[in-house]
Enzyme design. Sequence first.
Site, short mmCIF file in Angstrom:
data_model
loop_
_atom_site.label_atom_id
_atom_site.label_comp_id
_atom_site.label_asym_id
_atom_site.label_seq_id
_atom_site.Cartn_x
_atom_site.Cartn_y
_atom_site.Cartn_z
N LEU A 1 -9.92 14.38 -1.38
CA LEU A 1 -11.03 15.26 -1.77
C LEU A 1 -10.46 16.54 -2.38
CD1 LEU A 1 -13.89 15.34 0.90
CD2 LEU A 1 -13.87 14.29 -1.36
N GLY B 1 -3.42 9.88 -11.57
CA GLY B 1 -2.47 9.31 -12.51
C GLY B 1 -1.66 8.25 -11.80
N CYS C 1 -0.57 2.91 -10.68
CA CYS C 1 -1.44 1.96 -9.99
C CYS C 1 -2.93 2.20 -10.20
CB CYS C 1 -1.13 1.97 -8.50
SG CYS C 1 0.48 1.23 -8.17
N ARG D 1 4.54 7.26 -15.13
CA ARG D 1 3.50 6.34 -15.59
C ARG D 1 2.12 6.92 -15.28
NH1 ARG D 1 5.77 0.86 -12.92
NH2 ARG D 1 6.10 2.33 -11.22
N PHE E 1 0.82 -1.22 0.00
CA PHE E 1 0.00 0.00 0.00
C PHE E 1 0.85 1.27 0.00
CE2 PHE E 1 -2.45 -3.41 1.92
CZ PHE E 1 -3.62 -3.35 1.16
N LEU E 2 2.17 1.12 -0.22
CA LEU E 2 3.01 2.32 -0.17
C LEU E 2 2.62 3.30 -1.26
CD1 LEU E 2 5.10 2.17 -2.73
CD2 LEU E 2 6.34 0.60 -1.26
#
Length: 472
Positions: A260, A267, A270, A337, A153-154
């Site tokens: 929010l 972007g 992931c 990416r 979850f990094l």
Amino acid sequence: MTEREPIGVIGAGYVGLVTAAGFAELGSEAWCVDVDAEKISRLRAGESPLYEPGLQELLEKHSERMHFSTALADALEHTRLLFVAVGTPPTHSGDADLSSVYEVVESLPAGDSAADRAIVMKSTVPCGTGESIKRAFKESGRERLAYVSCPEFLKEGSAVADFLHPDRVVIGDDRDAAGEAVLELYRPLLAREHGGSASGALVRTDIASAEMIKLASNAFLATKISFINEIANVCEETGADVVEVARGMGLDERIGPKFLHAGLGYGGSCFTKDVSALKLLAGNSGYHFQLLAAVIEVNELQKRRVVARLQRHLGTLAGKRVALLGLAFKPNTDDMRGASSLVLAARLQAEGAHVRAYDPVAQEQARALMPTLEYVSSALEALAGADAAVLVTEWPELLALDWREVAATMSGNLLVDGRNALDRAALEAAGLLYEGIGRGAPPRAGDAHARAEQQGERARDSVSVRAAGAGA
Ligand SMILES: NC(=O)c1ccc[n+]([C@@H]2O[C@H](COP(=O)([O-])OP(=O)(O)OC[C@H]3O[C@@H](n4cnc5c(N)ncnc54)[C@H](O)[C@@H]3O)[C@@H](O)[C@H]2O)c1
């Protein structure tokens, strides 16, 4: 310190290197393997091949404990637990491409040398992958290999801190010795009730649920981002200010302020691929995940709306000079990416604009993907003679520009704040025409307070990814 289990890490990218360096910091020997020989030789020379705050320091601090090789055999010789952190990019169909994962799976040993070994899946994979891999182990006589799902979850930009201070550690296993061994490795990062001294919660569950936790988490965050971006777009039609709206919403503890922040859309490597992979995973199982279809479409359109906004002010963009400030998908990373700048720059060029770009760190990575842009070595150089500028990535150095100097160097005066991160009053005082995302209302006396509050939250939330430049 008691002796800690050595670990193998396959794939020395953002996740693999941080995992290896993080466990080295906790006392393990780490054996990293990658197919990219250049990456391995840079790592052997003590140099991080990617930009991630704190990583270079850990590589130097633990140079004795961290080993790098292109040969899987080196990791197999020294370790029982192999963390798999290879890429799972989208295929042409949008499903996750698991070819690198299966390359690793197929090169694992059989027979006696499989005993007591496990692969620990850090790569993000579709729900059901663990079961398929266990079946493949069985069919190839390697049933003694164990499988653990341990999703990561990094967040890039704060990956080292995230590893060392996780919100939660998710371990999906068959309640076997391999799962226990992974738990032992993470124990120091867990809260007291799990035997640790830190604050991470433990979620020990089955493999399929662990896989789904990762996909569902990213899909939820992406949904929150697309939601506030849609609210921003409605704000533009109705005169409300999305910053005020988000502040008012976020104070409700059921909603919370994170993710929010309206902007140019999410972007990164992931969110884009994981949301698409989950939507298609559902589709492949016969379920139409309508909500995610909308989340994806909103995000795509969000990057493009800026072009229409520039046209509204400048008329045709043919021959106009537009400065892009920041290119990376978010600050503190060199990762391009899924960056919004890729879509924005391509659209601007397609409209005939001359695009001059600057990013403090990701310039070389951007050049490889967008060779026809003009790259310069400072923000002011990008702004010189520009008819308009767009803040794409909220790097601190870009937020701290001297706006009078900016106004003096530009030909035009339009500055689109694609991240709602700039001080509107300061820009306007400098003579610039400020345009944020969803900031329909003109500035009011309360603005300074709202901005100060939001900037405070941004600082506190430095490990979180914002709607503006979001992605894991
Ligand atoms: N980057 C993130 O923020 C993040 C966060 C959570 C999860 N993830 C997931 O983790 C996985 C890795 O992501 P990343 O960003 O670290 O990718 P990355 O592209 O930075 O790194 C992947 C590495 O794997 C190597 N590799 C590919 N095939 C290999 C093989 N057969 N043997 C050895 N090495 C091989 C590549 O050369 C590359 O260095 C992905 O599934 C991603 O979805 C990424």
